[in-house]
Design an enzyme around this catalytic site. Structure first.
Site, PDB file in Angstrom:
ATOM      1  N   LEU A 153      34.539 114.828  85.393  1.00 23.10           N
ATOM      2  CA  LEU A 153      35.931 115.225  84.501  1.00 23.10           C
ATOM      3  C   LEU A 153      35.717 113.455  84.369  1.00 23.10           C
ATOM      4  O   LEU A 153      36.552 112.982  85.603  1.00 23.10           O
ATOM      5  CB  LEU A 153      37.126 115.326  84.551  1.00 23.10           C
ATOM      6  CG  LEU A 153      37.366 114.355  83.452  1.00 23.10           C
ATOM      7  CD1 LEU A 153      37.833 114.677  82.096  1.00 23.10           C
ATOM      8  CD2 LEU A 153      39.395 115.703  83.746  1.00 23.10           C
ATOM      9  N   SER A 154      36.057 112.231  83.492  1.00 29.06           N
ATOM     10  CA  SER A 154      36.602 111.099  83.911  1.00 29.06           C
ATOM     11  C   SER A 154      35.958 110.262  84.555  1.00 29.06           C
ATOM     12  O   SER A 154      34.480 109.580  84.934  1.00 29.06           O
ATOM     13  CB  SER A 154      37.864 110.710  83.843  1.00 29.06           C
ATOM     14  OG  SER A 154      38.091 110.070  83.563  1.00 29.06           O
ATOM     15  N   ALA A 155      36.203 109.668  86.382  1.00 29.10           N
ATOM     16  CA  ALA A 155      35.439 109.199  87.000  1.00 29.10           C
ATOM     17  C   ALA A 155      34.794 110.437  88.060  1.00 29.10           C
ATOM     18  O   ALA A 155      33.646 109.674  88.093  1.00 29.10           O
ATOM     19  CB  ALA A 155      36.719 108.662  88.100  1.00 29.10           C
ATOM     20  N   HIS A 289      41.759 111.757  76.065  1.00 25.93           N
ATOM     21  CA  HIS A 289      41.009 111.787  77.056  1.00 25.93           C
ATOM     22  C   HIS A 289      41.593 113.427  77.851  1.00 25.93           C
ATOM     23  O   HIS A 289      42.463 113.395  78.335  1.00 25.93           O
ATOM     24  CB  HIS A 289      41.682 110.195  78.147  1.00 25.93           C
ATOM     25  CG  HIS A 289      40.749 110.310  79.032  1.00 25.93           C
ATOM     26  ND1 HIS A 289      39.305 109.789  79.317  1.00 25.93           N
ATOM     27  CD2 HIS A 289      40.903 110.541  80.576  1.00 25.93           C
ATOM     28  CE1 HIS A 289      38.481 109.553  80.523  1.00 25.93           C
ATOM     29  NE2 HIS A 289      40.250 109.876  80.985  1.00 25.93           N
ATOM     30  N   VAL A 359      40.786 106.996  84.519  1.00 24.79           N
ATOM     31  CA  VAL A 359      39.704 106.233  85.268  1.00 24.79           C
ATOM     32  C   VAL A 359      40.594 104.574  85.331  1.00 24.79           C
ATOM     33  O   VAL A 359      40.006 104.073  86.186  1.00 24.79           O
ATOM     34  CB  VAL A 359      38.700 105.483  83.454  1.00 24.79           C
ATOM     35  CG1 VAL A 359      37.636 105.496  84.549  1.00 24.79           C
ATOM     36  CG2 VAL A 359      38.207 107.571  83.577  1.00 24.79           C
TER      37      VAL A 359
END
Length: 403
Positions: A153-155, A289, A359
């Site tokens: 997820l994300s980063a 997000h 992020v």
């Protein structure tokens, strides 16, 4: 990117309860106690200084699959496991689970350093540490080397793109949730630009970034891409760029070969000449997000709501496991026909305020380290303010626009 654009970008972030408090979001008090992950040491030289956590169900089938799961900023391995439900899936369907964990000494907000050149090249930094963890799992548990997958997820999603590009011979497939394409950023400023604008690049250029990341010539991993259409942290256009990147690598056309809705959300599919799905893309309508949660298969719940873990009526973890080919049969070792209903974790006001800053924390926290599946038919169906000016000054200093 101009100073004005950077300032305007930062103005869209929620006011946070203290800049140094960013490290708390994504965590819950009870998550670690409800995850069966155990820490493992001695997996190699560990050049990226990461921690290794794993879960292996009892009576793991021979030649089992392995799924590597990468958490987002501010999260722990156990917290993300609890929220996304991966160990529950591993127990039910009989596969091993590896969850690397970032340390605050590497990144103040525990984000994987997906934009740091010293961490995203073969044999270097965090990417190499994750590769060493995979090797340890393969040796210890006789994992099928052709059934190793990665998601995040994300980063962690951006780091998933890194692992697929840098070690394509290791991974049979991957799933990127609210992440970014490989190779679009080599420093904090470029990462900020990629998050904010998602500049459209030629498919060939994006594909070349992957092809030049290793000496591998194919076959290439299959890729599943997930992104909320209302994501204000990582521009949803990044999902299109990831898809474009991997379509070029696989030599596929830009137009989807199949479209449809899954649990009310659009899905596009591309398959290769053998009828195997190699790229798919989910757009989670009106979702911000985070990782989408919902009931799976036979009304089975996986995971629990929390910061960046969003009830969206679709279980991304289940569908990703299905995309990897892991849900064909329930493991005999599973002690229940269905997983127990997940308890709902209510995020605090502080964690809710972080929903659009996952992020972004990556960018505000520089690293302290040196330098095969059949052709498918579409599957059916209270924020407290801070000194915003000071926060902007710190952010712009971090990206090198102020001193």
């Amino acid at each position: 990117m101009s100073l004005a654009k950077n300032v305007e970008f930062l103005r869209h972030f929620p006011k946070l309860n203290g800049f140094n408090g960013l490290g708390i979001y994504g965590r819950t008090a009870s998550a670690a106690g409800q995850s069966p992950l155990v820490e493992i040491s001695g997996f190699g030289t560990n050049p990226g200084a990461l921690k290794m956590f794993a879960y292996v169900p009892e009576q793991l089938p021979r030649a089992s699959a392995l799924v590597v799961v990468l958490h987002g900023c501010g999260q722990t391995a156990a917290g993300y496991d609890f929220g996304a439900g991966w160990s529950t899936l591993a127990k039910r369907y009989g596969f091993a689970l590896l969850m690397p964990e970032q340390q605050g000494s590497n990144n103040a907000n525990t984000c994987f350093n997906w934009f740091n050149p010293g961490d995203i090249a073969c044999g270097r930094g965090e990417a190499a540490s994750i590769r060493q963890m995979v090797a340890r799992m393969v040796t210890d548990h006789k994992i099928d080397s052709h059934r190793i997958y990665v998601t995040g997820l994300s980063a962690g999603g951006a780091m998933t793109s890194v692992m697929l590009a840098v070690y394509p011979e290791v991974f049979a497939g991957g799933a990127v949730i609210a992440g970014l394409p490989y190779g679009i950023a080599g420093n904090v400023r470029e990462a900020l630009g990629g998050m904010m604008q998602s500049t459209s690049r030629p498919a060939g250029k994006l594909g070349d970034l992957v092809r030049k990341a290793s000496k591998h010539k194919g076959p290439w991993p299959k890729v599943s891409v997930w992104h909320g259409s209302a994501d204000r942290t990582v521009n949803p256009g990044n999902a299109n760029e990831i898809v474009k990147q991997w379509l070029d690598v696989h030599g596929l056309p830009s137009a989807p070969m199949s479209t449809g809705d899954v649990d009310g959300h659009p899905r596009e599919v591309w398959w290769n000449a053998d009828g195997q799905t190699v790229v798919e893309s989910y757009t989670i309508t009106d979702m911000a997000h985070g990782t989408p949660l919902g009931l799976a298969g036979n009304d089975e719940p996986y995971g629990a709501e929390g910061a960046f873990l969003i009830e969206a009526g679709i279980s991304s973890s289940y569908h990703i496991a299905d995309f990897f080919g892991l849900t064909d049969r329930v493991s005999p070792a599973s002690d229940a026909a269905k997983p127990a209903p997940a308890s709902k974790v209510i995020p605090s006001a502080a964690t809710e305020s972080m929903q659009s800053s996952d992020v972004a924390a990556t960018l505000w926290s520089r690293s302290h380290k040196p330098v095969r599946q059949p052709k498918p038919a579409p599957r059916g169906p209270k924020r407290r303010g801070i000194d915003v000016g000071a926060a902007i000054t710190r952010a712009l200093t971090a990206v090198g626009l102020m001193k």
